[in-house]
Design a protein around this motif. Structure first.
Motif, PDB file in Angstrom:
ATOM      1  N   UNK A   1       0.855  -1.206   0.000  1.00 27.55           N
ATOM      2  CA  UNK A   1       0.000   0.000   0.000  1.00 27.55           C
ATOM      3  C   UNK A   1       0.883   1.245   0.000  1.00 27.55           C
ATOM      4  N   UNK A   2       0.536   2.194  -0.836  1.00 29.13           N
ATOM      5  CA  UNK A   2       1.299   3.438  -0.903  1.00 29.13           C
ATOM      6  C   UNK A   2       0.874   4.368   0.229  1.00 29.13           C
ATOM      7  N   UNK A   3       1.832   4.915   0.937  1.00 27.65           N
ATOM      8  CA  UNK A   3       1.510   5.824   2.035  1.00 27.65           C
ATOM      9  C   UNK A   3       1.010   7.158   1.497  1.00 27.65           C
ATOM     10  N   UNK A   4       0.070   7.759   2.212  1.00 33.54           N
ATOM     11  CA  UNK A   4      -0.427   9.083   1.837  1.00 33.54           C
ATOM     12  C   UNK A   4       0.641  10.120   2.122  1.00 33.54           C
ATOM     13  N   UNK A   5       0.752  11.160   1.295  1.00 31.81           N
ATOM     14  CA  UNK A   5       1.754  12.195   1.547  1.00 31.81           C
ATOM     15  C   UNK A   5       1.463  12.925   2.847  1.00 31.81           C
ATOM     16  N   UNK A   6       2.509  13.368   3.493  1.00 28.55           N
ATOM     17  CA  UNK A   6       2.347  14.082   4.762  1.00 28.55           C
ATOM     18  C   UNK A   6       1.750  15.456   4.521  1.00 28.55           C
ATOM     19  N   UNK A   7       0.862  15.909   5.389  1.00 30.98           N
ATOM     20  CA  UNK A   7       0.313  17.264   5.234  1.00 30.98           C
ATOM     21  C   UNK A   7       1.354  18.300   5.606  1.00 30.98           C
ATOM     22  N   UNK A   8       1.043  19.563   5.360  1.00 30.15           N
ATOM     23  CA  UNK A   8       1.935  20.638   5.765  1.00 30.15           C
ATOM     24  C   UNK A   8       2.160  20.588   7.268  1.00 30.15           C
ATOM     25  N   UNK A   9       3.387  20.839   7.687  1.00 27.53           N
ATOM     26  CA  UNK A   9       3.720  20.787   9.106  1.00 27.53           C
ATOM     27  C   UNK A   9       3.022  21.909   9.867  1.00 27.53           C
ATOM     28  N   UNK A  10       2.650  21.608  11.117  1.00 26.88           N
ATOM     29  CA  UNK A  10       2.029  22.600  12.003  1.00 26.88           C
ATOM     30  C   UNK A  10       0.925  23.364  11.282  1.00 26.88           C
ATOM     31  N   UNK A  11      -0.088  22.653  10.771  1.00 28.35           N
ATOM     32  CA  UNK A  11      -1.060  23.272   9.866  1.00 28.35           C
ATOM     33  C   UNK A  11      -2.156  24.043  10.591  1.00 28.35           C
ATOM     34  N   UNK A  12      -1.826  25.215  11.108  1.00 33.58           N
ATOM     35  CA  UNK A  12      -2.844  26.004  11.808  1.00 33.58           C
ATOM     36  C   UNK A  12      -4.077  26.224  10.942  1.00 33.58           C
TER      37      UNK A  12
ATOM     38  N   UNK B   1      -3.572  23.551  -0.419  1.00 32.21           N
ATOM     39  CA  UNK B   1      -4.209  22.242  -0.346  1.00 32.21           C
ATOM     40  C   UNK B   1      -3.756  21.323  -1.475  1.00 32.21           C
ATOM     41  N   UNK B   2      -3.110  21.891  -2.490  1.00 34.59           N
ATOM     42  CA  UNK B   2      -2.727  21.115  -3.663  1.00 34.59           C
ATOM     43  C   UNK B   2      -1.432  20.340  -3.530  1.00 34.59           C
ATOM     44  N   UNK B   3      -0.765  20.403  -2.392  1.00 34.26           N
ATOM     45  CA  UNK B   3       0.497  19.685  -2.245  1.00 34.26           C
ATOM     46  C   UNK B   3       0.910  19.565  -0.800  1.00 34.26           C
ATOM     47  N   UNK B   4       2.024  18.884  -0.569  1.00 31.81           N
ATOM     48  CA  UNK B   4       2.572  18.754   0.776  1.00 31.81           C
ATOM     49  C   UNK B   4       3.563  19.874   1.037  1.00 31.81           C
ATOM     50  N   UNK B   5       3.944  20.026   2.287  1.00 35.71           N
ATOM     51  CA  UNK B   5       4.886  21.087   2.648  1.00 35.71           C
ATOM     52  C   UNK B   5       6.197  20.960   1.878  1.00 35.71           C
ATOM     53  N   UNK B   6       6.704  19.743   1.765  1.00 38.72           N
ATOM     54  CA  UNK B   6       7.963  19.539   1.071  1.00 38.72           C
ATOM     55  C   UNK B   6       7.897  19.835  -0.414  1.00 38.72           C
ATOM     56  N   UNK B   7       6.699  19.909  -0.952  1.00 38.59           N
ATOM     57  CA  UNK B   7       6.527  20.176  -2.387  1.00 38.59           C
ATOM     58  C   UNK B   7       6.380  21.660  -2.701  1.00 38.59           C
ATOM     59  N   UNK B   8       6.291  22.511  -1.677  1.00 37.40           N
ATOM     60  CA  UNK B   8       6.114  23.951  -1.900  1.00 37.40           C
ATOM     61  C   UNK B   8       7.464  24.602  -2.160  1.00 37.40           C
ATOM     62  N   UNK B   9       7.587  25.255  -3.313  1.00 38.21           N
ATOM     63  CA  UNK B   9       8.825  25.971  -3.614  1.00 38.21           C
ATOM     64  C   UNK B   9       8.743  27.402  -3.110  1.00 38.21           C
ATOM     65  N   UNK B  10       7.631  28.093  -3.396  1.00 34.24           N
ATOM     66  CA  UNK B  10       7.489  29.469  -2.911  1.00 34.24           C
ATOM     67  C   UNK B  10       6.035  29.902  -2.939  1.00 34.24           C
ATOM     68  N   UNK B  11       5.750  30.923  -2.163  1.00 38.82           N
ATOM     69  CA  UNK B  11       4.458  31.595  -2.169  1.00 38.82           C
ATOM     70  C   UNK B  11       4.584  32.856  -3.007  1.00 38.82           C
ATOM     71  N   UNK B  12       3.591  33.120  -3.825  1.00 39.32           N
ATOM     72  CA  UNK B  12       3.587  34.324  -4.662  1.00 39.32           C
ATOM     73  C   UNK B  12       2.372  35.166  -4.263  1.00 39.32           C
TER      74      UNK B  12
END
Length: 421
Positions: free
Chosen positions: A1-12, A187-198
């Protein structure tokens, strides 16, 4: 079974809270009800009575007739005004809407009144107060366990560590159009997948002007925002781009993304409210016509959307969407905000308080337009670097603000005297 990607850390913000009992209206307290955010929030509520029920309202006290009208139309249990001197006028205004013998809402007054309402039994507190005076109600709502629908960005900026330490996952939902957009796009990705906020900026009424062309700007010029209908302080902040600098700090605090990965781009149409770029090169953008009722409704209803909260695009009509880099020489506020945010401690409180005083001085004709950010930068430099490892307290914030306001008034008076010579 493939593990679900981790959500963003400390997701207030990236946690879907309990929506409560199915079919039960959600009880809401609105702080700053007579302002731009408050009046638009009430419009959303009145159009969705089956979903929301306002139980209390607060305002500064300058528009008591409107506050009384709102209280009556929403049948609230309590109203509050920060200015205790406004109570007699408020009682008289309420009497005009409530027939003799009909119970009127309880009246609270004074500097702590909004905080008292924020602790009321309810589901959500919408903080639409303008300025750092919104910090105490923000902390009160979080301490009481309410969902905080945050339009008062200043309270997060000046009290950053205090606010984030109290906030539980799902407890803060942003109302700023930019942070609501980031919230949705993340919501479209995990924390590790975020390159930058615009973060997008309309550019304000002086987009494209060089610094030399801003010297003779008048308050009337600066209040003529091309896209948004906002209060005078926020509108001037948009013209100087201080507002965008505050939003960069807010994005950093909300999403824990380093400042060097938060970019500002000018987008005059204000159709795209912000974007998230991911490591694979894809960018997710949240787009809607410029109407604050959409992010307000999302905050009120989260994790559910409110149908027809605001108009959608008519895709059958041609549209041009423009983007351009920010001119940091003409508008140095964003770069200054990055510096302030990186310093941390009481530096953001000094930045925000000094700016509020400088905006007042500009509107009163005591400072030139370019003098707003120049004076704020001078005060930030005087304030210096916070002591590393020192814990921030509310007293620290209030003390830094008091010093910054006094210093800003001194420098504005000095500028006025020099201009008369």
């Amino acid at each position: 079974m493939t593990e679900s990607p981790a959500p963003l850390a400390d997701p207030h913000l990236l946690y879907r809270p309990d929506t409560g009992s199915p079919g039960a209206p959600r009880d809401v307290v609105i702080l700053g009800s007579t302002g731009s955010i408050g009046t638009q929030a009430i419009d959303v509520v009145l159009r969705n009575p089956e979903r929301f029920r306002v139980v209390a309202l607060s305002a500064a006290g300058g528009r008591v007739r409107l506050l009384a009208e709102q209280a009556h139309s929403l049948r609230v249990r309590a109203v509050a005004v920060a200015d205790e001197k406004a109570v007699p006028a408020l009682r008289e205004a309420l009497s005009a809407y409530y027939p003799a013998g009909e119970a009127q809402p309880e009246i609270l007054a004074g500097p702590d009144a909004a905080s008292d309402l924020a602790r009321m039994e309810c589901h959500s507190v919408l903080n639409g107060i303008t300025g750092s005076i919104g910090l105490a109600p923000t902390l009160a709502a979080l301490e009481a366990g309410r969902v905080l629908i945050l339009a008062n960005k200043e309270s997060l900026i000046v009290g950053g560590p205090l606010v984030t330490a109290l906030a539980k996952p799902g407890q803060i939902v942003p109302v700023d159009s930019e942070h609501s957009a980031l919230f949705q796009a993340l919501m479209g990705g995990t924390r590790g997948e975020v390159r930058k906020l615009v973060v997008t900026a309309s550019g304000g009424p002086f987009r494209g002007r060089a610094r030399a062309e801003l010297a003779d700007v008048t308050p009337r010029d600066a209040l003529a925002h091309p896209t948004w209908d906002m209060g005078p302080v926020v509108t001037i902040n948009s013209a100087t781009l201080v507002n965008k600098g505050l939003e960069v700090i807010e994005a950093h605090l909300l999403y824990d993304i380093p400042f060097d990965r938060i970019e500002v781009v000018v987008h005059p149409q204000s159709y795209i409210h912000s974007m998230v770029e991911f490591i694979d090169g894809s960018t997710l953008a949240q787009a809607s016509p410029p109407d604050m009722r959409m992010p307000i409704a999302l905050g009120l209803g989260w994790p559910e959307r409110v149908p027809d909260a605001a108009p959608a695009f008519d895709w059958s009509k041609a549209m041009n969407w423009e983007f351009s880099p920010l001119d940091d020489e003409a508008f140095p506020a964003v770069a200054l905000a990055r510096q302030v945010g990186s310093l941390g401690g009481t530096a953001p409180a000094v930045f925000n308080a000094a700016n509020e005083e400088c905006v007042d001085a500009f509107l009163a004709g005591r400072l030139p337009f370019t003098g707003i950010v120049d004076t704020v930068a001078e005060i930030v430099e005087e304030h210096g670097t916070p002591v590393p490892g020192t814990s921030l307290t509310v007293a620290d914030v209030l003390g830094a603000e008091a010093w910054a306001r006094a210093r800003a008034r001194e420098l504005a008076a000095k500028a006025t005297a020099e201009a008369r010579v």
